[in-house]
Design an enzyme around this catalytic site. Structure first.
Site, PDB file in Angstrom:
ATOM      1  N   GLU A  32      38.700  26.124  93.731  1.00 14.19           N
ATOM      2  CA  GLU A  32      37.569  25.190  93.814  1.00 14.19           C
ATOM      3  C   GLU A  32      36.349  25.814  93.146  1.00 14.19           C
ATOM      4  O   GLU A  32      36.033  26.973  93.378  1.00 14.19           O
ATOM      5  CB  GLU A  32      37.287  24.882  95.300  1.00 14.19           C
ATOM      6  N   HIS A  50      39.781   2.392 105.662  1.00 17.97           N
ATOM      7  CA  HIS A  50      39.915   0.968 105.319  1.00 17.97           C
ATOM      8  C   HIS A  50      41.173   0.347 105.908  1.00 17.97           C
ATOM      9  O   HIS A  50      42.199   1.031 106.066  1.00 17.97           O
ATOM     10  CB  HIS A  50      39.954   0.804 103.796  1.00 17.97           C
ATOM     11  N   SER A 336      37.735   4.841  95.827  1.00 20.58           N
ATOM     12  CA  SER A 336      38.032   4.168  97.091  1.00 20.58           C
ATOM     13  C   SER A 336      39.289   3.316  96.946  1.00 20.58           C
ATOM     14  O   SER A 336      39.471   2.692  95.896  1.00 20.58           O
ATOM     15  CB  SER A 336      36.849   3.279  97.472  1.00 20.58           C
ATOM     16  N   CYS A 401      19.173  24.705 116.106  1.00 19.59           N
ATOM     17  CA  CYS A 401      18.684  23.394 115.669  1.00 19.59           C
ATOM     18  C   CYS A 401      18.360  22.570 116.908  1.00 19.59           C
ATOM     19  O   CYS A 401      19.245  22.287 117.707  1.00 19.59           O
ATOM     20  CB  CYS A 401      19.761  22.717 114.816  1.00 19.59           C
ATOM     21  N   CYS A 403      17.013  19.416 117.069  1.00 19.85           N
ATOM     22  CA  CYS A 403      17.329  17.971 117.016  1.00 19.85           C
ATOM     23  C   CYS A 403      18.780  17.725 117.445  1.00 19.85           C
ATOM     24  O   CYS A 403      19.063  16.802 118.199  1.00 19.85           O
ATOM     25  CB  CYS A 403      17.158  17.419 115.614  1.00 19.85           C
ATOM     26  N   CYS A 443      14.835  24.171 111.472  1.00 21.69           N
ATOM     27  CA  CYS A 443      15.976  25.088 111.667  1.00 21.69           C
ATOM     28  C   CYS A 443      16.555  25.742 110.415  1.00 21.69           C
ATOM     29  O   CYS A 443      17.355  26.656 110.535  1.00 21.69           O
ATOM     30  CB  CYS A 443      17.090  24.363 112.411  1.00 21.69           C
TER      31      CYS A 443
HETATM   32  C1  LIG Z   1      30.294   5.880  96.853  1.00 25.27           C
HETATM   33  C2  LIG Z   1      31.692   6.095  97.370  1.00 25.27           C
HETATM   34  C3  LIG Z   1      32.138   5.452  98.509  1.00 25.27           C
HETATM   35  C4  LIG Z   1      33.442   5.638  98.978  1.00 25.27           C
HETATM   36  N1  LIG Z   1      33.814   5.109 100.175  1.00 25.27           N
HETATM   37  C5  LIG Z   1      35.068   5.316 100.640  1.00 25.27           C
HETATM   38  C6  LIG Z   1      35.457   4.833 101.905  1.00 25.27           C
HETATM   39  O1  LIG Z   1      34.644   4.320 102.668  1.00 25.27           O
HETATM   40  N2  LIG Z   1      36.753   4.972 102.279  1.00 25.27           N
HETATM   41  C7  LIG Z   1      37.676   5.551 101.468  1.00 25.27           C
HETATM   42  O2  LIG Z   1      38.841   5.569 101.837  1.00 25.27           O
HETATM   43  N3  LIG Z   1      37.318   6.087 100.287  1.00 25.27           N
HETATM   44  C8  LIG Z   1      36.036   5.999  99.863  1.00 25.27           C
HETATM   45  N4  LIG Z   1      35.647   6.553  98.688  1.00 25.27           N
HETATM   46  C9  LIG Z   1      36.618   7.302  97.910  1.00 25.27           C
HETATM   47  C10 LIG Z   1      36.780   8.737  98.404  1.00 25.27           C
HETATM   48  O3  LIG Z   1      35.541   9.322  98.679  1.00 25.27           O
HETATM   49  C11 LIG Z   1      37.493   9.510  97.301  1.00 25.27           C
HETATM   50  O4  LIG Z   1      38.649   8.817  96.946  1.00 25.27           O
HETATM   51  C12 LIG Z   1      37.885  10.917  97.720  1.00 25.27           C
HETATM   52  O5  LIG Z   1      36.810  11.604  98.294  1.00 25.27           O
HETATM   53  C13 LIG Z   1      38.385  11.641  96.480  1.00 25.27           C
HETATM   54  O6  LIG Z   1      38.727  12.932  96.823  1.00 25.27           O
HETATM   55  P1  LIG Z   1      39.118  13.976  95.693  1.00 25.27           P
HETATM   56  O7  LIG Z   1      39.602  15.167  96.400  1.00 25.27           O
HETATM   57  O8  LIG Z   1      39.987  13.316  94.683  1.00 25.27           O
HETATM   58  O9  LIG Z   1      37.764  14.238  94.901  1.00 25.27           O
HETATM   59  P2  LIG Z   1      36.504  15.155  95.265  1.00 25.27           P
HETATM   60  O10 LIG Z   1      36.137  15.089  96.666  1.00 25.27           O
HETATM   61  O11 LIG Z   1      35.445  14.814  94.266  1.00 25.27           O
HETATM   62  O12 LIG Z   1      37.034  16.629  95.001  1.00 25.27           O
HETATM   63  C14 LIG Z   1      37.276  17.140  93.716  1.00 25.27           C
HETATM   64  C15 LIG Z   1      36.995  18.622  93.757  1.00 25.27           C
HETATM   65  O13 LIG Z   1      37.387  19.209  92.526  1.00 25.27           O
HETATM   66  C16 LIG Z   1      36.459  20.229  92.226  1.00 25.27           C
HETATM   67  N5  LIG Z   1      36.546  20.539  90.796  1.00 25.27           N
HETATM   68  C17 LIG Z   1      36.214  19.728  89.759  1.00 25.27           C
HETATM   69  N6  LIG Z   1      36.435  20.355  88.595  1.00 25.27           N
HETATM   70  C18 LIG Z   1      36.918  21.577  88.902  1.00 25.27           C
HETATM   71  C19 LIG Z   1      37.328  22.687  88.121  1.00 25.27           C
HETATM   72  N7  LIG Z   1      37.280  22.678  86.777  1.00 25.27           N
HETATM   73  N8  LIG Z   1      37.754  23.807  88.756  1.00 25.27           N
HETATM   74  C20 LIG Z   1      37.807  23.858  90.121  1.00 25.27           C
HETATM   75  N9  LIG Z   1      37.416  22.823  90.889  1.00 25.27           N
HETATM   76  C21 LIG Z   1      36.985  21.712  90.294  1.00 25.27           C
HETATM   77  C22 LIG Z   1      35.139  19.643  92.659  1.00 25.27           C
HETATM   78  O14 LIG Z   1      34.134  20.613  92.835  1.00 25.27           O
HETATM   79  C23 LIG Z   1      35.510  18.933  93.941  1.00 25.27           C
HETATM   80  O15 LIG Z   1      35.342  19.750  95.065  1.00 25.27           O
HETATM   81  C24 LIG Z   1      34.337   6.429  98.232  1.00 25.27           C
HETATM   82  C25 LIG Z   1      33.880   7.100  97.087  1.00 25.27           C
HETATM   83  C26 LIG Z   1      32.560   6.972  96.688  1.00 25.27           C
HETATM   84  C27 LIG Z   1      32.070   7.784  95.531  1.00 25.27           C
END
Ligand SMILES: Cc1cc2nc3c(=O)[nH]c(=O)nc-3n(C[C@H](O)[C@H](O)[C@H](O)COP(=O)(O)OP(=O)(O)OC[C@H]3O[C@@H](n4cnc5c(N)ncnc54)[C@H](O)[C@@H]3O)c2cc1C
Length: 488
Positions: A32, A50, A336, A401, A403, A443
């Site tokens: 990461e 959802h 999402s 903290c 709060c 805090c």
């Molecule tokens: C506004 C919004 C609302 C949403 N609401 C919902 C909801 O209510 N319910 C739901 O089910 N889903 C929701 N989602 C979708 C959900 O948040 C995502 O699908 C999920 O968090 C994706 O997870 P991920 O691990 O793919 O990505 P991320 O959480 O973005 O993780 C990717 C990781 O890769 C790392 N990374 C990137 N490049 C590199 C690299 N070169 N080397 C090492 N590490 C790297 C990043 O630092 C990050 O930690 C929402 C998303 C958004 C943006």
């Protein structure tokens, strides 16, 4: 050492996959780029589990959403990250039931059995504070809310306890493959693995390109939110959505798992994938849309604003599967409902890895349980809080903290769970210290002092929002807007 699997990215997808892989006798590395897990979309979203009717059965999103949702209760019992089945209402201000019926049909095709369309009278029983304009709703009984960062932290801690290795502050900058072994070059040196899973969120197309496994693009779309003070979430009991549009699920109103009121997100396509600034005009729009659903929302209890960036893929669906580079698997474009789908995505990835030749021999010592986090008493009278907050640094009972009534003991516990916590932000997500009304004014320095006392090292200040370069609309800016709106 050559790992069996290297996972790039420690969001909910990377951490859920890591945990799932530790059920087998494998050497797993999670790599990461940030100094903590859950620093991407996983920390900034709506936190909704959802129902599973918004996307059709012909998409991975549709199929994996309900499959993921079904796993949440069991996962919560094992990992204690915070999840509750509040139920959700997708409301309509029209007499026409067709849009709701269409979504209900889609949900039934996806396998949902807890959907019903309800009229005004029943809506009022469930949500007495909702706008009088609301006429009908699609009610999904089993939808819910969770702590998304709590879930990723819990997944990561449990994976590490079961033998996965987590390498933080290690950005993957290059990927080479020779003789069936991948070499990932990072800021922390090279890592080698037989299989690589790309869980890099909004950067997943760039990571895929490094390996020559591209074929899709990420088209980032940001969403801004307003979060209100603890207790304000009591205004409603369910997640309340509006009818979706081409840009997404629309502005929703929901309590958070910790009792705050959360409204948002809007949707704007953006160039900069990592700019999580917030903007006055966008937040005004979010606020006004939410007020149409809940006229009693009090802007004065605004706490903070934040932005999440959706990793929207050019294919219109999740990109999950083997690529043209043998052994390099994509779990990309997970927008999402990726949080809801994450447990099912992790299982699907394990079966894809198995099909690609990974030896899945069960690990008999796998322990699915994670010890609940230490929790101090939260209902102390103020005088006692005041006394405990004056104790010297180094005492477990000392309230750091005020709060959120977080003690040094809780901070110590959160730092002793197999993942090195090096930022005040990391403590905040684990304990809620600095998440209360004062937003860390009292805090922040006290948390840093407690961390220094526990580790002998001062935390990395560059992740504090004040010093991170992210420009956010703060309480005073928002109150100015409310004043101007009242005067208009
Ligand atoms: C506004 C919004 C609302 C949403 N609401 C919902 C909801 O209510 N319910 C739901 O089910 N889903 C929701 N989602 C979708 C959900 O948040 C995502 O699908 C999920 O968090 C994706 O997870 P991920 O691990 O793919 O990505 P991320 O959480 O973005 O993780 C990717 C990781 O890769 C790392 N990374 C990137 N490049 C590199 C690299 N070169 N080397 C090492 N590490 C790297 C990043 O630092 C990050 O930690 C929402 C998303 C958004 C943006």
């Amino acid at each position: 050492m050559v790992h069996d699997v290297a996972i790039i990215g420690a969001g909910i997808i990377g951490t859920a996959l890591a945990r799932e892989l530790t059920r087998y006798r494998l050497k797993v590395a999670v790599i990461e780029k940030h100094p903590d897990v859950s620093m991407g979309a996983t920390k900034a979203n709506s936190a909704i589990v959802h129902g599973g009717y918004a996307e059709g059965h012909d998409t991975l999103k549709g199929r994996l959403c309900i499959a993921g949702r079904r796993r949440f209760r069991e996962l919560e019992d094992e990992l204690h990250f915070g999840f509750t089945e509040t139920g959700s209402l997708l409301v309509s201000m029209e007499d026409d039931l067709e849009p709701l019926e269409r979504l209900q049909r889609r949900g039934i095709e996806n396998g949902l059995t807890d959907l019903s369309i309800i009229g005004r009278e029943e809506i009022m029983k469930l949500e007495p504070n909702i706008s009088e304009e609301v006429k009908n709703a699609l009610f999904c009984k089993g939808a819910g809310i969770c702590s998304p960062y709590g879930m990723a932290i819990a997944m990561a801690e449990n994976a590490v306890e079961n033998g996965a290795e987590l390498f933080l502050s290690a950005e993957v900058k290059g990927i080479e493959m020779e003789n069936g072994i991948f070499t990932l070059s990072t800021d922390r040196g090279d890592f080698q693995a037989r299989f690589v899973v790309n869980c890099a969120g909004v950067m997943s197309d760039r990571v895929a390109k490094m390996a020559g496994a591209d074929g899709f693009e990420i088209l980032p779309r940001s969403g801004e939110y307003l979060l209100f003070a603890k207790g304000t979430g009591k205004m409603l009991e369910h997640v309340v959505f509006q009818l979706p549009t081409a840009m997404g699920k629309g502005v929703l109103v929901t309590p958070t798992i910790h009792g705050n009121l959360l409204i948002g997100p809007d949707a704007t396509d953006v160039e900069d994938r990592e700019d999580t600034s917030t903007h006055k005009d966008r937040l005004q729009n979010v606020y006004n849309q939410a007020k149409k659903l809940y006229p009693d929302i009090k802007g004065e209890s605004f706490l903070r604003s934040f932005t999440g960036i959706r990793a929207r893929s050019s294919t219109g669906d999740f990109v999950i599967g083997p690529s043209r580079i043998r052994g390099f698997i994509n779990a990309a474009g997970i927008q999402s409902p990726g949080l809801t789908a994450s447990p099912a995505i992790a299982s699907l990835l394990v079966s894809i890895l198995g099909d690609e030749g990974l030896n899945l021999e069960p690990e008999v010592s796998f322990n699915p349980f994670r010890k609940p986090q230490e929790l101090a008493r939260k209902d102390l009278p103020y005088r006692e809080v005041d006394r405990l907050s004056r104790l010297p640094v180094g005492s477990r009972e000392r309230i750091v903290c005020r709060c959120e009534r977080v003690t040094e003991g809780e901070i110590a516990d959160s730092m002793d769970r197999g993942i090195e916590v090096t930022t005040v932000d990391g403590i905040k997500r684990r304990t809620r210290a600095a998440m209360g009304w004062c937003q860390g004014t009292f805090c922040r320095e006290r948390i840093a002092a407690a961390m220094e006392d526990l580790t002998g090292k001062l935390p990395d200040g560059s992740y504090d929002i004040e010093r991170s370069g992210v420009s956010r609309i703060e309480k005073n800016d928002f109150l100015d807007f409310l004043k101007a709106q009242k005067e208009d």
